[in-house]
Motif scaffolding. Sequence first.
Motif, PDB file in Angstrom:
ATOM      1  N   TYR A  25       0.827  -1.210   0.000  1.00 47.90           N
ATOM      2  CA  TYR A  25       0.000   0.000   0.000  1.00 47.90           C
ATOM      3  C   TYR A  25       0.864   1.263   0.000  1.00 47.90           C
ATOM      4  CZ  TYR A  25      -4.362  -2.514   0.410  1.00 47.90           C
ATOM      5  OH  TYR A  25      -5.442  -3.312   0.153  1.00 47.90           O
ATOM      6  N   LYS A  27       1.790   1.731  -3.564  1.00 48.83           N
ATOM      7  CA  LYS A  27       0.661   2.285  -4.332  1.00 48.83           C
ATOM      8  C   LYS A  27       0.514   3.784  -4.065  1.00 48.83           C
ATOM      9  CE  LYS A  27      -2.435  -1.725  -4.419  1.00 48.83           C
ATOM     10  NZ  LYS A  27      -3.741  -2.233  -3.973  1.00 48.83           N
ATOM     11  N   ALA A  28       0.583   4.156  -2.796  1.00 46.91           N
ATOM     12  CA  ALA A  28       0.416   5.566  -2.427  1.00 46.91           C
ATOM     13  C   ALA A  28       1.519   6.423  -3.037  1.00 46.91           C
ATOM     14  CB  ALA A  28       0.402   5.714  -0.906  1.00 46.91           C
ATOM     15  N   VAL A  40      -6.644   4.324  -1.825  1.00 49.44           N
ATOM     16  CA  VAL A  40      -5.628   3.642  -1.010  1.00 49.44           C
ATOM     17  C   VAL A  40      -5.878   3.936   0.469  1.00 49.44           C
ATOM     18  CG1 VAL A  40      -3.154   3.485  -0.489  1.00 49.44           C
ATOM     19  CG2 VAL A  40      -3.909   3.691  -2.868  1.00 49.44           C
TER      20      VAL A  40
END
Length: 128
Positions: free
Chosen positions: A62, A65-66, A113
């Motif tokens: 994550y 992704k961020a 997210v």
Amino acid sequence: MKYYFNKKVKGDFEQVIDQVTRELEKEGFGVLTEIDVTGTLKKKLDVDFRNYRILGACNAPYAHKALEVEDKIGTMLPCNVIVQEKESGQIEIAAVNPIASMQAVENKALGKVAQEIKGKLEKIISKL
């Protein structure tokens, strides 16, 4: 909107830290940093303070992704989880609400997210 969500439990401070760490791991988080606020305040200011620890938790997929959708989001990582002794045997666990902390960032992809991370952190807190 509150900037955190929390829960109080009964138990031993160090055992609660271990339990929180295990629950974080079950949801894919590792603890990157651990700040002993009690020890730091004693060392730097000679102040006695209740048991208080900040766990810097990171879920690498994550976080990746961020960072892919918002390159400055590292200023808000990792997700902080605090464990503090409120009174003898009463321990409070609180986690940052990533939705609230990222409201100032105008990026819809980041909002998705943050919503997913919020769900994971709420699940962790509810299991304690």
